[in-house]
Design an enzyme around this catalytic site. Structure first.
Site, PDB file in Angstrom:
ATOM      1  N   HIS A 137       0.836  -1.201   0.000  1.00 17.55           N
ATOM      2  CA  HIS A 137       0.000   0.000   0.000  1.00 17.55           C
ATOM      3  C   HIS A 137       0.869   1.247   0.000  1.00 17.55           C
ATOM      4  O   HIS A 137       0.529   2.257  -0.604  1.00 17.55           O
ATOM      5  CB  HIS A 137      -0.913   0.032   1.232  1.00 17.55           C
ATOM      6  N   ASP A 178      -6.275   5.431   2.098  1.00 23.43           N
ATOM      7  CA  ASP A 178      -6.334   4.250   1.249  1.00 23.43           C
ATOM      8  C   ASP A 178      -7.507   3.376   1.656  1.00 23.43           C
ATOM      9  O   ASP A 178      -8.291   3.701   2.546  1.00 23.43           O
ATOM     10  CB  ASP A 178      -4.972   3.581   1.070  1.00 23.43           C
TER      11      ASP A 178
HETATM   12  N1  UPG Z   1       8.938  -6.697  -3.024  1.00 26.10           N
HETATM   13  C1  UPG Z   1      10.317  -6.636  -3.147  1.00 26.10           C
HETATM   14  N2  UPG Z   1      11.030  -7.737  -2.826  1.00 26.10           N
HETATM   15  C2  UPG Z   1      10.466  -8.889  -2.387  1.00 26.10           C
HETATM   16  C3  UPG Z   1       9.071  -8.957  -2.265  1.00 26.10           C
HETATM   17  C4  UPG Z   1       8.335  -7.838  -2.593  1.00 26.10           C
HETATM   18  O1  UPG Z   1      10.875  -5.603  -3.544  1.00 26.10           O
HETATM   19  O2  UPG Z   1      11.194  -9.853  -2.128  1.00 26.10           O
HETATM   20  C5  UPG Z   1       8.130  -5.518  -3.380  1.00 26.10           C
HETATM   21  C6  UPG Z   1       7.579  -5.666  -4.776  1.00 26.10           C
HETATM   22  O3  UPG Z   1       8.485  -5.137  -5.727  1.00 26.10           O
HETATM   23  C7  UPG Z   1       6.282  -4.895  -4.687  1.00 26.10           C
HETATM   24  C8  UPG Z   1       5.856  -5.048  -3.237  1.00 26.10           C
HETATM   25  O4  UPG Z   1       7.015  -5.440  -2.521  1.00 26.10           O
HETATM   26  O5  UPG Z   1       6.496  -3.529  -4.951  1.00 26.10           O
HETATM   27  C9  UPG Z   1       4.808  -6.122  -3.032  1.00 26.10           C
HETATM   28  O6  UPG Z   1       3.576  -5.629  -3.429  1.00 26.10           O
HETATM   29  P1  UPG Z   1       2.402  -6.566  -3.960  1.00 26.10           P
HETATM   30  O7  UPG Z   1       2.877  -7.376  -5.082  1.00 26.10           O
HETATM   31  O8  UPG Z   1       1.244  -5.694  -4.266  1.00 26.10           O
HETATM   32  O9  UPG Z   1       2.127  -7.578  -2.802  1.00 26.10           O
HETATM   33  P2  UPG Z   1       1.647  -7.384  -1.258  1.00 26.10           P
HETATM   34  O10 UPG Z   1       2.673  -6.700  -0.502  1.00 26.10           O
HETATM   35  O11 UPG Z   1       1.211  -8.719  -0.825  1.00 26.10           O
HETATM   36  O12 UPG Z   1       0.378  -6.404  -1.442  1.00 26.10           O
HETATM   37  C10 UPG Z   1      -0.814  -6.177  -0.743  1.00 26.10           C
HETATM   38  C11 UPG Z   1      -1.836  -7.301  -0.941  1.00 26.10           C
HETATM   39  C12 UPG Z   1      -2.121  -7.504  -2.424  1.00 26.10           C
HETATM   40  C13 UPG Z   1      -2.589  -6.192  -3.046  1.00 26.10           C
HETATM   41  C14 UPG Z   1      -1.586  -5.094  -2.758  1.00 26.10           C
HETATM   42  C15 UPG Z   1      -2.083  -3.739  -3.226  1.00 26.10           C
HETATM   43  O13 UPG Z   1      -1.355  -8.499  -0.362  1.00 26.10           O
HETATM   44  O14 UPG Z   1      -3.098  -8.504  -2.610  1.00 26.10           O
HETATM   45  O15 UPG Z   1      -2.750  -6.344  -4.446  1.00 26.10           O
HETATM   46  O16 UPG Z   1      -1.334  -4.994  -1.367  1.00 26.10           O
HETATM   47  O17 UPG Z   1      -3.291  -3.441  -2.615  1.00 26.10           O
END
Ligand code: UPG
Length: 472
Positions: free
Chosen positions: A21, A117
């Site tokens: 988020h 949000d």
């Molecule tokens: N990321 C890294 N390295 C890692 C893992 C993640 O840089 O090893 C970053 C990735 O690049 C991204 C973010 O972390 O920018 C992850 O975001 P996302 O893919 O959206 O996953 P979540 O953190 O699980 O996101 C939550 C919800 C998901 C929703 C999102 C936006 O779990 O379902 O779509 O928020 O609302």
């Protein structure tokens, strides 16, 4: 450059906890500062008061500051309460502190708008009282927003639990969603999180405008309907894809060896495997995944977290495993795959990995940021959703955008090693993979066009900024 409050209108932004988020809101804040000459304060929850969040906030450019809400008591919240229930309770209990912060900001800055949000719309009533704009930011997509806007009507019309529906849920402009793929907090109506989602859904319509981190080419049906005016529904502004241009500095520094390893791999040959900022697998599923990757004989870069047999989002608030996650991999796996695989514990610099020419596919939990990052780099996906709206995203990516392939689970709900090897082979070298690769390249170009001057997302953000500035 001058960031003095006296010369710029100010926006207060309230992200609910979770890096997924915070990242897109930070990108939005950067645009509001650099292109539209606002200043921004992030108001963060105590639950987001961890090292990763603090490090990240400290890297944001001048013109963006942050202030933390104090912790609220949660002793009475049952241990098994879902993430959505926790976030909702924290928001409601933080309203008095939020009010004080917004009042302070109003007296010390030119506060013009409050941007909440999707779990923080309870704050709208304070903004209304203070006479400032109150808008919502949806860090995921238009399909999710459509579901939330329709939820009160669906709640009245659907009598059985969503997963038991015989026919798919038909949302205006969206691909049909099979009942079992509905948003996880809606699956059990007796769970508190269902009631909370309904509560938020009702507040969505009170927003004066809704910004969404999406763009029309990836979900054209929903975009067409939601960008048209509709009585009783706030205007919707798709302003995405807003994604980090590079991963947080700490991740890059600590995981640089995986980027060096990628430098040595052939172009388009590596499958990147990661489940977002907090996704975890069961112990058995992690074992099958590892063995499936091994038997696929394709190169892979695997981010491993310690498994959890209870909760697929068990590191959501921390991003890091508590124990050594590599110890859960099958015996001999690291030795046997050392020439084709690279394993990173907990966290990888995902943006850089996806941008690397050696990366040819992404096995992802379909978090929306991960999806947009993959599209931005023209990388097709294997859809392996875990929680939240990820199953719905998977449906959209497979059925509508056609840039992902989804493995089939066995009767026990587990993806076995043969199935994993099959989808990896199909993505990396099959005909379906080739077609998905072509389509995702088209979406990559459409995303670039949407963000560039005169593009749809660029124009929508201009409209919002002009509205917020109109009385300044
Ligand atoms: N990321 C890294 N390295 C890692 C893992 C993640 O840089 O090893 C970053 C990735 O690049 C991204 C973010 O972390 O920018 C992850 O975001 P996302 O893919 O959206 O996953 P979540 O953190 O699980 O996101 C939550 C919800 C998901 C929703 C999102 C936006 O779990 O379902 O779509 O928020 O609302």
């Amino acid at each position: 450059m001058d960031f003095a409050g006296a010369h710029r209108p100010h926006i207060a932004v309230l992200p609910t906890p979770g890096m997924g988020h915070l990242f897109p809101l930070a990108e939005l804040a950067k645009l509001l500062v650099s292109r539209h000459h606002f200043t921004v304060t992030f108001i963060t929850f105590a639950a987001a008061d961890n090292r990763a969040t603090k490090n990240f906030l400290s890297t944001l450019p001048a013109g963006i500051t942050s202030v933390s809400l104090p912790p609220v008591p949660l002793d009475d919240v049952p241990e098994d309460a879902t993430i959505e229930t926790r976030m909702s309770i924290v928001t409601v209990r933080s309203l008095p502190a939020l009010r004080s912060i917004l009042i302070d900001l109003r007296s010390s800055t030119n506060l013009v708008a409050f941007l909440a949000d999707f779990f923080a719309a309870d704050g709208f009533e304070i903004a209304r009282e203070l006479g400032i704009f109150y808008y919502m930011f949806v860090p995921t997509n238009l399909q999710f927003l459509t579901l939330m806007l329709e939820l009160p009507a669906l709640d009245a019309a659907v009598k059985c639990p969503f997963p038991e529906l015989e026919n798919p849920v038909r949302l205006p402009g969206c691909p049909p969603i099979p009942g079992p793929d509905i948003l996880t907090p809606l699956r059990d109506r007796s769970n508190d999180c269902y009631k909370w989602m309904l509560h938020h859904a009702r507040l969505y319509r009170q927003a004066q405008g809704i910004l969404v981190n999406s763009f029309s080419a990836i979900e054209p049906g929903a975009a067409k309907l939601l960008t048209a005016e509709e009585e009783g529904r706030p205007p919707v502004y798709p302003v995405g894809p807003l994604i980090q241009s590079r991963s947080a500095a700490t991740a890059v520094a600590s995981a640089a060896p995986c980027l060096k390893w990628l430098d040595e791999q052939p172009r388009g040959s590596v499958l990147f495997v990661s489940f977002g900022s907090g996704g975890t697998l069961t112990r058995m599923q992690l074992g099958e995944l590892a063995l499936g990757l091994e038997s696929s004989k394709h190169r892979f870069l695997l981010v491993v977290r310690s498994p959890s047999d209870k909760d697929s989002s068990s590191t959501y608030f921390t991003a890091h495993s508590k124990e050594d996650p590599l110890s859960y991999l099958p015996g001999g796996f690291l030795r046997r795959t050392k020439d084709v695989g690279f394993v990173v514990p907990s966290w990888a610099p995902q943006v850089e990995v996806l941008a690397h020419p050696a990366t040819g596919g992404f096995l992802s939990h379909c978090g929306w940021n991960s999806t947009l990052e993959s599209v931005k780099q023209g990388v097709p996906m294997i859809a392996w959703p875990l929680f939240a709206e990820q199953t719905m995203n998977a449906v959209m990516l497979v059925e509508e955008a056609k840039i992902a392939i989804r493995p089939k689970a066995g009767e026990d709900g587990v993806f076995d090693r043969e199935e994993i090897a099959r989808v990896v082979g199909e993505l990396m070298e099959g005909e379906q993979g080739k077609a998905m690769r072509n389509r995702v390249k088209g979406l990559k170009e459409a995303a670039e066009a949407a963000l560039s001057e005169g593009g749809s997302s660029y124009t929508k953000l201009n409209e919002v900024a002009a509205e917020w500035r109109k009385d300044f």
